[in-house]
Design an enzyme around this catalytic site. Structure first.
Site: not given
Lengths: 292, 292
Positions: A141-142, A90, A160-161, A110, A163
């Site tokens: 893919d982080g 975001d 910052d992911s 992201d 759940d």
């Protein structure tokens, strides 16, 4: 009672609670290769993004989360230059990171480009600084990105992911933390959102253990309100590659060249206060928790 | 979607949000001369008391509220002996107050005896210390009680009330604060629950103003999580009769002869950190808020 025409409701089955926001309507919904993203217009919280049925952010209260994911870590590091954000599609965390003049490069990785594209449309205030020449947006893919990063390249990794289920599950493992440890330079910091202190105290304790097991010298958890998340109370856990987490650049906070709405030096200090029950839960490893 | 057979839901119309707890059933409901009290058995939060449709307390998370309504004020006062609790009929705050050895008398004045009788039945852990010889339970109008109290008699007044509508409305007025000011002795403190920092920032600012207008020398707000209350984030506002609120008996906190689950010295310090947006809102009077 709360009809879905007028309310968005997230049910948290494992903790027997639910949170609802009154809506004017659903503005968008799509299934991406990774998840289902929905956008609602609420009556009092502005636009709301929901991923796989879980509230992600609202225009009213995201400042709490984004400020606390960025500024405590950035003001703890002596001179953060290269920052990676894993997740964070975001762009709200990225925006806060870019407010720091010492930062020379901020890479956001992201896995789902659609999160960013929808943020551009429904949360334009969060993506307004994406054209900053220091910002780089990758849709990848982080976990693999961190694994492939040159050793010692980064000063700060912000996770910052969503759940720890689905796409984000691999971000809560010792293997990922070991990759982060390697990618960080001297004094490097990792900070990761760590769920609800009320509902997920065991997860927080497990993260502390896994971070130390992966070579991090210290780990501390900070706490902040986040009304639209389960329990309304949230946490982030910070780990330092090679030394204790002690103090922060207080004078730089006082003289910061940007506005904040929640964060300040008092909030920074206060956020690290460990509730008594977590002191005990973390007393295996955490320095702070050993005081009593 | 959330059927009322399996969920209790509190709708907060003015802020377009709702909070629900999954229930096994309603165990009790009655209309008293003052309000409607309901008791639910939840699946994950233990028993729940609801007054006039608003969640009052759950067995799972009331420790946060009750500890923060009692210990910060008690450890700020140099030697609290005589304590009055206005409201607080569930006796959870009284229990925390009675843990302090310096307290010689704790009077609880709740207008509705039924709250206490139902707490004895459904929250027995909170009423367990009611037979302490220092405790006195009155069922009367707290506003009139404070007005009639001898001048200078009390060291601490804790206002543990419902929202500022209905029976509790008169507890949020300058006239009531002036009566409290008169009833307090030198160094006396008033602490009052002051709603959600997110939803009710204007109420908090108005309370600061009214407390100063009534003669209090200083007022400060403290913050804590309270998952079952609107926004999950709550506050209490403390005022000192005749001097600044600065510091607390830290050594006594470290050596306290009782257990806490949330409160400790770090939490005490951290709770007073003012979010940046409230610093500005309170900058009219609050010392702390004037720093930037």
């Amino acid at each position: 009672m709360l009809d879905p025409t007028h309310w968005f409701t997230e049910i948290l089955a494992k903790d027997g609670s639910a949170f609802s926001l009154e809506i004017r309507g659903k503005r968008h919904e799509e299934q991406t290769p990774f998840q289902t993203i929905a956008i609602y217009e609420t009556t009092r919280f502005g636009n709301l993004m929901v991923i796989d049925g879980c509230t992600m952010l609202s225009q009213r209260d995201n400042f709490l989360y984004h400020e606390m994911m960025a500024h405590p870590a950035l003001f703890t590091h002596p001179r953060p230059r290269r920052v990676a954000i894993i997740g964070g599609g975001d762009c709200g965390t990225l925006r806060e990171v870019l407010k720091h003049p010492s930062v020379t490069e901020a890479v956001q990785i992201d896995i789902d480009e659609r999160v960013t594209r929808l943020a551009e449309e429904y949360f334009p205030e969060l993506t307004a600084s994406n054209r900053d020449p220091r910002a780089r947006l990758l849709f990848d893919d982080g976990i693999a990105w961190v694994r492939a990063a040159p050793a010692g390249e980064l000063d700060l990794i912000i996770v910052d992911s969503t759940d720890p289920v689905g796409p984000a599950e691999g971000l809560f493992t010792a293997a990922f933390y070991a990759d982060c440890h390697r990618a960080l330079g001297p004094g490097g910091l990792l900070i990761q959102q760590s769920e609800s202190p009320l509902f997920d105290d065991q997860l927080i304790a497990a993260m502390h253990g896994a971070m130390r097991q992966s070579g991090f010298a210290d780990a501390r958890t900070l706490f902040f309100p986040q009304p639209i998340y389960p329990s309304g109370w949230w946490s982030a856990t910070m780990a330092c590659k090679d030394g204790p987490i002690a103090g922060f650049r207080e004078e730089d906070v006082e003289n910061r060249p940007f506005e904040t709405r929640y964060y300040n030096a008092d909030i920074h200090r206060g956020a690290f206060a460990l509730p008594e029950y977590l002191r005990h839960a973390l007393s295996g490893g955490d320095r702070t928790s050993g005081q009593r």
